[in-house]
Motif scaffolding. Structure first.
Motif, PDB file in Angstrom:
ATOM      1  N   THR A  58      -6.837   9.743  19.020  1.00 27.76           N
ATOM      2  CA  THR A  58      -7.603  10.669  18.185  1.00 27.76           C
ATOM      3  C   THR A  58      -6.994  10.824  16.810  1.00 27.76           C
ATOM      4  O   THR A  58      -7.678  10.808  15.791  1.00 27.76           O
ATOM      5  CB  THR A  58      -7.690  12.050  18.878  1.00 27.76           C
ATOM      6  N   ASP A  59      -5.675  10.980  16.775  1.00 26.58           N
ATOM      7  CA  ASP A  59      -4.967  11.190  15.515  1.00 26.58           C
ATOM      8  C   ASP A  59      -4.686   9.840  14.866  1.00 26.58           C
ATOM      9  O   ASP A  59      -3.948   9.020  15.400  1.00 26.58           O
ATOM     10  CB  ASP A  59      -3.659  11.944  15.772  1.00 26.58           C
ATOM     11  N   ARG A  60      -5.293   9.605  13.707  1.00 25.24           N
ATOM     12  CA  ARG A  60      -5.129   8.298  13.052  1.00 25.24           C
ATOM     13  C   ARG A  60      -3.716   8.081  12.527  1.00 25.24           C
ATOM     14  O   ARG A  60      -3.365   6.955  12.158  1.00 25.24           O
ATOM     15  CB  ARG A  60      -6.130   8.143  11.912  1.00 25.24           C
ATOM     16  N   THR A  61      -2.919   9.152  12.459  1.00 23.26           N
ATOM     17  CA  THR A  61      -1.541   8.999  11.979  1.00 23.26           C
ATOM     18  C   THR A  61      -0.590   8.548  13.083  1.00 23.26           C
ATOM     19  O   THR A  61       0.539   8.170  12.792  1.00 23.26           O
ATOM     20  CB  THR A  61      -1.029  10.322  11.390  1.00 23.26           C
ATOM     21  N   LYS A  62      -1.033   8.620  14.338  1.00 20.88           N
ATOM     22  CA  LYS A  62      -0.168   8.227  15.445  1.00 20.88           C
ATOM     23  C   LYS A  62      -0.112   6.709  15.568  1.00 20.88           C
ATOM     24  O   LYS A  62      -1.115   6.016  15.443  1.00 20.88           O
ATOM     25  CB  LYS A  62      -0.678   8.823  16.770  1.00 20.88           C
ATOM     26  N   VAL A  63       1.078   6.218  15.841  1.00 29.54           N
ATOM     27  CA  VAL A  63       1.285   4.775  15.985  1.00 29.54           C
ATOM     28  C   VAL A  63       1.049   4.379  17.435  1.00 29.54           C
ATOM     29  O   VAL A  63       1.577   4.996  18.357  1.00 29.54           O
ATOM     30  CB  VAL A  63       2.707   4.386  15.558  1.00 29.54           C
ATOM     31  N   ARG A  64       0.235   3.338  17.620  1.00 35.00           N
ATOM     32  CA  ARG A  64       0.035   2.755  18.952  1.00 35.00           C
ATOM     33  C   ARG A  64       0.566   1.321  18.898  1.00 35.00           C
ATOM     34  O   ARG A  64      -0.149   0.407  18.459  1.00 35.00           O
ATOM     35  CB  ARG A  64      -1.442   2.780  19.334  1.00 35.00           C
ATOM     36  N   PRO A  65       1.790   1.110  19.318  1.00 36.05           N
ATOM     37  CA  PRO A  65       2.403  -0.222  19.152  1.00 36.05           C
ATOM     38  C   PRO A  65       1.609  -1.339  19.804  1.00 36.05           C
ATOM     39  O   PRO A  65       1.420  -2.406  19.198  1.00 36.05           O
ATOM     40  CB  PRO A  65       3.777  -0.048  19.808  1.00 36.05           C
ATOM     41  N   ALA A  66       1.149  -1.136  21.045  1.00 35.75           N
ATOM     42  CA  ALA A  66       0.426  -2.198  21.743  1.00 35.75           C
ATOM     43  C   ALA A  66      -0.911  -2.484  21.056  1.00 35.75           C
ATOM     44  O   ALA A  66      -1.328  -3.646  20.942  1.00 35.75           O
ATOM     45  CB  ALA A  66       0.213  -1.814  23.208  1.00 35.75           C
ATOM     46  N   TYR A  67      -1.582  -1.433  20.617  1.00 37.89           N
ATOM     47  CA  TYR A  67      -2.860  -1.610  19.905  1.00 37.89           C
ATOM     48  C   TYR A  67      -2.649  -2.414  18.628  1.00 37.89           C
ATOM     49  O   TYR A  67      -3.404  -3.361  18.345  1.00 37.89           O
ATOM     50  CB  TYR A  67      -3.466  -0.249  19.590  1.00 37.89           C
ATOM     51  N   ASP A  68      -1.638  -2.046  17.859  1.00 35.37           N
ATOM     52  CA  ASP A  68      -1.367  -2.764  16.609  1.00 35.37           C
ATOM     53  C   ASP A  68      -1.030  -4.228  16.883  1.00 35.37           C
ATOM     54  O   ASP A  68      -1.446  -5.126  16.123  1.00 35.37           O
ATOM     55  CB  ASP A  68      -0.220  -2.096  15.859  1.00 35.37           C
ATOM     56  N   ARG A  69      -0.292  -4.469  17.949  1.00 31.80           N
ATOM     57  CA  ARG A  69       0.051  -5.854  18.307  1.00 31.80           C
ATOM     58  C   ARG A  69      -1.207  -6.618  18.717  1.00 31.80           C
ATOM     59  O   ARG A  69      -1.354  -7.802  18.387  1.00 31.80           O
ATOM     60  CB  ARG A  69       1.085  -5.849  19.429  1.00 31.80           C
ATOM     61  N   MET A  70      -2.109  -5.956  19.436  1.00 37.06           N
ATOM     62  CA  MET A  70      -3.356  -6.604  19.840  1.00 37.06           C
ATOM     63  C   MET A  70      -4.199  -6.980  18.625  1.00 37.06           C
ATOM     64  O   MET A  70      -4.775  -8.080  18.562  1.00 37.06           O
ATOM     65  CB  MET A  70      -4.149  -5.684  20.765  1.00 37.06           C
ATOM     66  N   VAL A  71      -4.288  -6.084  17.639  1.00 37.76           N
ATOM     67  CA  VAL A  71      -5.047  -6.386  16.427  1.00 37.76           C
ATOM     68  C   VAL A  71      -4.474  -7.623  15.739  1.00 37.76           C
ATOM     69  O   VAL A  71      -5.219  -8.523  15.316  1.00 37.76           O
ATOM     70  CB  VAL A  71      -5.031  -5.178  15.473  1.00 37.76           C
TER      71      VAL A  71
END
Length: 550
Positions: A58-71
């Motif tokens: 929900t919070d766009r400032t939070k880092v999602r490491p796995a999501y970023d790696r998937m992108v």
């Protein structure tokens, strides 16, 4: 060669849970099972599974490491399909969803959900995904607003905030006297008029690396809290979470203790779009709740320190004069700590280390290069700076020109406005003025101080050296000045470089300390040949012999 049109799609599985309170991975495993079943049904080859556990989308400032790696992997062509349990597991941000929709429309990405609610391969499903994301976003915003309203109401009622308990308070809000004693000692040591302790020294005292009167070493607070939480889970028959390792205290933790209004019994609330008055260093004061009359709202808990002590700590922390040199160092106990530089040559092409040395109980060091005792070095530097201040030359005249009537006027004006703030604070404490009057006086004075300090910086670096350069005998004023003042003078006038003591020579060698006043060619040309010999002998890091040299 295999027909690319009939080859199975390469797919990625993305799994996420916002908060896994039990830390048992069961929720993730349920998502994984459904997604893998869908991959088998579609005959897609799963090339990677990306998992973000206890991560909010929900919070766009939070880092999602796995999501970023998937992108990144998708952009590199690692797969052409994504499977997730539900669309909101992938994202709750409409902007992020549009990126994936664009990938589906223009790059052929297949994005499907295991619950059957989304399939971006058709225009109808893309429209449904947009609607669903918008509805989910709106619901999260309403939920967030309800939570903020409840927090604000709780704060206005003076009830203790939720979350991790601070040092000195138990989970139920009662005072934990053993810890409270440490909190009071921290405030007392930091605010005492004579020889106050720095944030770093207080952290070292709590870590057992330095002795400070009244402060006994204790485990790091975050470690203590994690142990308590693990014990509580065990008592409930649950699997305990990992315990944070104990370790040294951080100066930033001490800063948080000194900044926290809760210790003075003041209720606080942080709006979502809070704008600190004057930057991060003053944000705690901006969060103090006030009633309609401008009076601070008192909490329903027992204060550990009184108002005067807490505000005294804020005055010290807000004082820009705590910065004692241009490197940004705070108050120190050693004349050259963070000020003197390492002169060891570490490269074959002649590059010098140049790092600022650190000070310790026995002297100065630069890891792997220099270990020097401090007393003789400080005496040498003090004597040579004093000699320089005694010479009626161009440097002296230049510094005095910078330190003219305009600079003295700025310093006097700043002092007057700081006194105005203190007077208003005392009047407020005595009941002479109301909170709104205090705020008006303080805001006006602080705004003017900020303007004057900005103007002071344009006048020159000598602007704060009045106690030395403004006297008839600068050398004596320098010798008799405080540690902070002497550091400012040295930092303004010269660059001090330390070299290792030459091997086989006993006693202090003045040539091992180079003082460059920076403006005179004859100074560089007239340096001792001894310095050149030292530099020639110091190609590369020198082994340390395990003892301090004189």
């Amino acid at each position: 060669m295999a027909d690319q049109s009939t080859a199975p799609r390469k797919a990625a599985i993305y799994l996420r849970i916002s908060q896994d309170r039990e830390m048992d991975d069961l929720a993730i495993d349920r998502q994984r099972e459904k997604c893998e079943d869908l991959a088998r049904f579609r005959q897609w080859e799963v090339v990677e599974t990306y998992v973000d556990q206890s991560k909010s989308a929900t919070d766009r400032t939070k880092v999602r490491p796995a999501y970023d790696r998937m992108v990144s992997d998708y952009q590199a062509g690692a797969f052409t399909a994504i499977i997730c349990y539900d669309l909101d597991r992938l994202t709750r941000q409409p902007r992020q969803l549009e990126d994936w929709i664009e990938a589906a429309e223009w790059r052929g990405l297949a994005l499907v959900t295991a619950n059957g609610d989304a399939d971006l391969t058709t225009d109808g499903e893309r429209m449904y995904a947009r609607i669903k994301a918008a509805v989910a976003r709106a619901e999260m915003e309403r939920k967030g607003q309800r939570q903020r309203d409840a927090q604000r109401q709780r704060a206005h009622q003076g009830r203790a905030p939720k979350g991790m308990r601070p040092l000195g308070y138990a989970v139920n809000g009662d005072v934990a006297e053993d810890e409270a004693t440490t909190v009071r000692a921290i405030y007392a040591a930091f605010t005492r008029p004579e020889h106050p302790e720095s944030l770093r020294s207080l952290a070292r005292a709590l870590s057992g690396a330095q002795e400070v009167a009244g402060i006994a070493p204790r485990p790091k607070h975050s470690h203590v809290v994690s142990v308590e939480r693990a014990d509580a889970r065990k008592a409930e028959g649950k699997e305990p979470r990992p315990i944070e390792l104990d370790g040294p205290w951080s100066p930033s933790t001490i800063l948080g203790i000194l900044r926290n209004p809760r210790y003075a019994g003041l209720s606080t609330y942080t709006p979502k779009v809070a704008q600190p008055d004057g930057g991060r260093r003053r944000s705690w004061k901006a969060q103090i709740l006030r009633d309609d009359a401008g009076e601070p709202i008192r909490g329903q808990w027992e204060a550990i320190v009184d108002d005067e002590t807490w505000w005294a700590a804020q005055t010290i922390l807000d004082d820009s004069r705590r910065i004692t040199n241009t490197s940004g160092s705070t108050k120190r106990k050693h004349l050259g700590s963070g000020l003197y530089r390492c002169g060891v040559v570490v490269e074959a092409d002649g590059a010098v280390c140049g790092k600022r040395v650190t000070g310790g109980p026995r002297g100065y060091r630069c890891a792997g290069h220099i270990v020097r005792s401090g007393a003789a070095i400080d005496d040498n530097v003090t004597n040579r700076i004093a000699e320089r201040l005694s010479e009626p030359d161009a440097l002296r005249k230049q510094m005095q020109a910078e330190h003219g009537p305009a600079t003295r006027g700025i310093a006097a004006a700043i002092s007057e406005h700081r006194a105005r703030i203190l007077r208003a604070q005392r009047d407020y404490d005595d009941g002479v003025i109301e909170g709104r009057d205090l705020k008006r006086n303080r805001d006006a004075a602080e705004a003017r101080i900020a303007e004057l300090e900005a103007e002071q910086l344009t006048v020159g670096r000598a602007g704060r050296l009045t106690p030395v350069l403004g006297t008839d005998d600068p050398a004596s004023a320098f010798r008799e000045g405080s540690l902070d003042l002497r550091r400012q003078v040295i930092d303004t006038l010269a660059t001090v470089t330390l070299y290792p003591q030459p091997r086989g020579r006993r006693g202090f060698d003045p040539a091992s300390v180079e003082i460059d006043f920076g403006e005179e060619p004859d100074l560089a040309e007239g340096r001792s040949e001894h310095h050149a010999e030292l530099r020639d002998d110091l190609r590369g890091p020198q082994p340390l012999e395990g003892k301090l040299l004189t």
